[in-house]
Each structure stands twice: as structure tokens, then as C-alpha cells.
Design a protein around this motif. Structure first.
Motif, PDB file in Angstrom:
ATOM      1  N   HIS A 284       0.936  -0.700   0.680  1.00 23.29           N
ATOM      2  CA  HIS A 284       0.027  -0.090  -0.037  1.00 23.29           C
ATOM      3  C   HIS A 284       0.879   1.453   0.309  1.00 23.29           C
ATOM      4  O   HIS A 284       1.669   1.706   0.863  1.00 23.29           O
ATOM      5  N   THR A 285       0.573   2.229  -0.764  1.00 24.53           N
ATOM      6  CA  THR A 285       1.425   3.437  -1.028  1.00 24.53           C
ATOM      7  C   THR A 285       0.401   4.337  -1.568  1.00 24.53           C
ATOM      8  O   THR A 285       0.768   5.263  -2.151  1.00 24.53           O
ATOM      9  N   GLU A 286      -0.783   3.960  -1.361  1.00 24.32           N
ATOM     10  CA  GLU A 286      -1.384   5.932  -1.665  1.00 24.32           C
ATOM     11  C   GLU A 286      -1.397   6.934  -1.764  1.00 24.32           C
ATOM     12  O   GLU A 286      -2.136   8.046  -1.638  1.00 24.32           O
ATOM     13  N   GLY A 287      -0.926   7.244   0.084  1.00 24.10           N
ATOM     14  CA  GLY A 287      -1.238   7.948   0.856  1.00 24.10           C
ATOM     15  C   GLY A 287      -2.153   9.060   1.050  1.00 24.10           C
ATOM     16  O   GLY A 287      -3.443   7.851   0.938  1.00 24.10           O
TER      17      GLY A 287
ATOM     18  N   ASP B 123       5.706  10.351  -5.191  1.00 29.50           N
ATOM     19  CA  ASP B 123       4.199   8.690  -4.622  1.00 29.50           C
ATOM     20  C   ASP B 123       4.831   8.431  -3.676  1.00 29.50           C
ATOM     21  O   ASP B 123       3.554   8.431  -2.857  1.00 29.50           O
ATOM     22  N   VAL B 124       5.968   7.852  -3.401  1.00 27.97           N
ATOM     23  CA  VAL B 124       6.230   7.423  -2.065  1.00 27.97           C
ATOM     24  C   VAL B 124       7.568   7.529  -1.897  1.00 27.97           C
ATOM     25  O   VAL B 124       8.259   7.971  -2.230  1.00 27.97           O
ATOM     26  N   VAL B 125       7.652   6.964  -0.508  1.00 27.39           N
ATOM     27  CA  VAL B 125       8.918   7.274   0.401  1.00 27.39           C
ATOM     28  C   VAL B 125       8.994   5.938   0.777  1.00 27.39           C
ATOM     29  O   VAL B 125       8.115   5.718   2.242  1.00 27.39           O
TER      30      VAL B 125
ATOM     31  N   ARG C 126       0.208  13.793   1.071  1.00 24.95           N
ATOM     32  CA  ARG C 126       1.382  13.623   1.697  1.00 24.95           C
ATOM     33  C   ARG C 126       1.826  12.177   0.475  1.00 24.95           C
ATOM     34  O   ARG C 126       0.360  11.677   0.329  1.00 24.95           O
ATOM     35  N   PRO C 127       2.532  11.696   0.337  1.00 28.65           N
ATOM     36  CA  PRO C 127       2.821  10.835  -0.477  1.00 28.65           C
ATOM     37  C   PRO C 127       3.056   8.953   0.538  1.00 28.65           C
ATOM     38  O   PRO C 127       2.201   9.498   1.427  1.00 28.65           O
TER      39      PRO C 127
ATOM     40  N   LYS D 218       5.698   4.891 -10.490  1.00 30.96           N
ATOM     41  CA  LYS D 218       5.616   6.132  -9.462  1.00 30.96           C
ATOM     42  C   LYS D 218       6.774   6.519  -9.156  1.00 30.96           C
ATOM     43  O   LYS D 218       7.979   5.433  -9.610  1.00 30.96           O
ATOM     44  N   SER D 219       6.725   8.040  -8.465  1.00 33.90           N
ATOM     45  CA  SER D 219       8.075   9.062  -8.228  1.00 33.90           C
ATOM     46  C   SER D 219       8.616   8.271  -6.512  1.00 33.90           C
ATOM     47  O   SER D 219       7.177   8.061  -6.655  1.00 33.90           O
TER      48      SER D 219
END
Length: 412
Positions: free
Chosen positions: A199-202, A296-298, A211-212, A241-242
């Protein structure tokens, strides 16, 4: 007075005579007598470079060009071409950004590699189940085979009971029927209805700030945690995704450099802090950078923690609490070494108590025949295996697919 003048004249005449004799002797010495050839003229050798050892050769004459003889490089010539023309090696090329392989279907593509180490379990079970008479000794061998593969005591007992009942009802036991039966029961144990999505929806904060998605990667030293974080970045980039990477492993000098190298290969920025600095601060800054960059993701790579050290585990909890000031953490992935077997379950249990693990990453799954750890760790934590590492390659981290895994277990 006359006597003094006379003495001076005599002295002058004596000096002149002596000088004449010297000049004459010198000329006689340099001028050969008549009829004899003149000796060869000897010139001093030019100064040379210092020699090394007795066998060193004197430097030879090197052809040198005047400034008028040197041609200018042609118009439009690159620096590398000029350097190559001069005979020097060209400067190293800066590597470009790579394009990772698509994440979908990776496990299927790597099935052959997985089956080489895993189908020992399937072959052993099929051989035992194919015996003409399945007595108690045979069922004990089946149970031992499952336990040796790290399936775990409770799942093993459950599987054996189900197999005994179904084999008794089935009656005839052809190889195809047994394989289908075993596949069905193993799939039931592995679980086909679990949510294995990373899960990377933010989300959006109360202030309206987008927020990412935030993923914490945790685990014991030596499980391949930093490498897994870098490979996961490739999986996410392949999905469009970035990514921003947070090098919160500040206690290992090479960890930040290693993570930054992974990031540069796919165009992901890495946020890092001073060596031995506060990992919670680095994690906080990484999420802050992700918000500023609209990433998109951290992905936050935390320092390896020993599950037996309470202080280190408490610090890991602090990292999670500090990151949550930006918003909830979407995933906490626990990286486990599949070759550690049941010891990995002890590690998993302690980590789950500290940071609320939401998914498992099993590394080195292709290097062990104990594939049953997938079943055991899911039963222990009540969370799914989401990713598996199947080699040393950059794209050998794959989303876990139960069907492909079980097919590798039992073979074709």
C-alpha cells in the motif's frame, strides 16, 4: 735609484720569458707533430634521465613536433575524441537512469529459479503419497518432511489430517490426482484471499496537504534490508511511481551510500543525514522532502535492529512515531532471511509488537529448500508475505503470487 729601475726591468723580462715558455708548451701539446693524424674529437654526451638498475637502457631519441606541426582538432570534435586521439584513455561515462522490469509476472518469470530449490518438498510429498500402502510410518514421514521444510507444527498437523481424509475418500491415487490434491491443500495453507498489495496510496492531511505513501522497511542486520529497499524502489518506479528514499540507517557507514546508488539508478532522490545522527530526524526529513517534491512514495530504510535489544527496538518505535507526525504510515515491511527458518519467527514476533508489521519480505528464498517458512510466518504474524527475493539481480524482488509459489513447490 738606477739600481731599482734596473731590478724592475729584469723582473719584467723574466716574467715575459716564463709566460712564453708556457704558451709554447701548450701549443706543442695540442698540435700533433708533422705526419701524424690528429686525435679524434670527443664530445661529452648529453644529459639523460636517471637509469634504474644496471640493465637500464638509455632513453632513445623521441620525435618531437614543433608548435607549427601540431594540428588543431576538427570543428565539432568532442572532448572524448580529442583525448582518444592524444592516446589517453577516455573519461568514464556517467551511467544513465535505468528502466526497471515491470513488476507484474516477475515471480512467474523466476519460477524456474524458485523451483530448483523448492520442489524438493513437493517431490518428497508426492513420492510418499504415491506408495501403495499409506501406513502410520508413511504419514509420519510426510509429517517430518513438512516440519523439515519449516512449515511449522500447527500447519503441518492440519495439512496431514486433511490429506489423510481426502486420500482415503479419493481411493485411487494417480500421480495427476495426487498433484492436484496436494496443490489445492498447499494453496489453502498459503492463502489465496490475503491482500498482498504494497500500500503506497498516501493521503491528504487535515491542512489539505497531499502527502505521499510512506513505507518503513525494518529488520535484523544481515537480512538484506537496504538492498531490499533499493529493489523495492525499482518495483515502484516500474509501476510508474515517483520515489524518495530515506537513508535512516545512520549507524552503518556504507548504508546511505548504498541506498543512494540504488536511487540514482532509477532517478530517485535520497535524503540522508550525518553519520551516527538521529534516524528519526532523517526519516522525518525524507517524508518532508517527499511532500515538497510531490512524490508518490517515500521508502524509509531503518537501521538493522537486534530483536533481543530492547533499547534499539524502542528507538525503532520512535522512528515510526516521528514519521507519523506527517500522517499515518501506510506499510511496515519486515525483511526476513528465509534461510534462518524458525529463528525468523522469533524476530518477526518482536518486531510486530514494536511497529505493527503489515507485510513480510522474504529474502534469499531461492537459496533454501525450506519454503514452508512462507506458511509459518504468515500463521505467526497474521500478516501476508508480500514480496520475495529470488536472487542477487536488481530486478529479482518479486510480488508474492501464491499460485506460482505452490507450482514451484510441487513441480510440473
Amino acid at each position: 735609484m738606477d739600481i731599482v729601475i734596473l731590478a724592475v726591468v729584469i723582473a719584467v723580462v723574466a716574467v715575459a720569458a716564463v709566460s712564453g715558455l708556457v704558451v709554447t708548451a701548450t701549443r706543442r701539446k695540442k698540435t700533433p707533430p708533422p705526419g701524424r693524424p690528429a686525435p679524434p674529437t670527443v664530445t661529452a654526451p648529453p644529459p639523460s634521465e636517471p637509469r634504474v638498475g644496471e640493465e637500464a637502457e638509455p632513453p632513445g631519441d623521441e620525435g618531437r613536433r614543433t608548435i607549427e606541426e601540431v594540428d588543431l582538432p576538427p570543428a565539432g570534435a568532442t572532448d572524448a575524441a580529442v583525448v582518444e586521439e592524444a592516446g589517453a584513455p577516455a573519461p568514464p561515462e556517467v551511467p544513465g537512469i535505468e528502466t526497471p522490469e515491470p513488476a507484474a509476472g516477475r515471480l512467474v518469470r523466476l519460477r524456474e529459479r524458485l523451483s530448483r530449490s523448492q520442489n524438493t518438498l513437493g517431490r518428497g510429498l508426492l513420492t510418499l503419497l504415491s506408495r501403495d500402502h499409506l501406513d502410520e510410518d508413511t504419514w509420519e514421514e510426510i509429517e517430518d518432511t513438512l516440519l523439515t521444510a519449516d512449515v511449522g507444527v500447527a500447519p503441518t498437523q492440519e495439512l496431514v489430517e486433511r490429506l489423510r481424509e481426502r486420500v482415503r475418500v479419493l481411493g485411487t491415487r494417480t500421480t495427476a490426482e495426487l498433484r492436484a490434491l496436494l496443490r489445492e491443500e498447499l494453496l489453502a495453507l498459503v492463502g489465496t484471499d490475503l491482500d498482498r498489495t504494497v500500500h503506497t496510496e498516501g493521503g491528504v492531511s487535515a491542512e489539505g496537504v497531499v502527502r505521499p505513501g510512506v513505507v518503513l522497511v525494518v529488520g535484523v542486520n544481515g537480512t538484506g534490508k537496504t538492498t531490499t529497499t533499493g529493489k523495492l524502489a525499482r518495483v515502484l518506479v516500474a509501476d510508474g511511481k515517483s520515489v524518495v528514499l530515506g537513508a535512516a540507517d545512520t549507524f552503518r557507514a556504507a548504508a546511505a551510500d548504498q541506498l543512494q546508488t540504488w536511487g540514482e539508478r532509477v532517478g530517485a532522490r535520497t535524503v540522508r543525514g550525518p553519520e551516527a545522527g538521529d534516524p528519526a530526524s532523517v526519516a522525518f526529513d525524507a517524508v518532508k522532502e517527499g511532500i515538497a517534491a510531490s512524490a508518490d512514495v517515500v521508502l524509509v530504510d531503518t537501521a538493522g535492529r537486534l530483536h533481543t535489544k530492547a533499547g534499539l527496538m524502542d528507538e525503532l518505535g520512535k522512528v515510526k512515531r516521528v514519521v507519523e507526525k506527517h500522517g499515518p504510515v501506510d506499510e511496515v515491511l519486515l525483511v526476513l532471511d528465509a534461510t534462518t527458518g524458525q529463528n525468523g519467527l522469533i524476530q518477526a514476533r518482536v518486531f510486530a509488537e514494536v511497529v505493527d508489521v503489515t507485510g513480510i519480505v522474504l529474502t534469499k528464498l531461492d537459496g533454501t529448500a525450506k519454503g514452508g517458512i512462507v506458511i509459518a510466518v504468515q500463521r505467526e504474524l497474521k500478516v501476508p508475505v508480500k514480496l520475495v527475493g529470488l536472487g542477487e539481480g536488481a530486478d529479482d524482488l518479486a510480488p508474492f503470487e501464491p499460485e506460482a509459489f505452490v507450482d514451484a513447490l510441487i513441480g510440473d
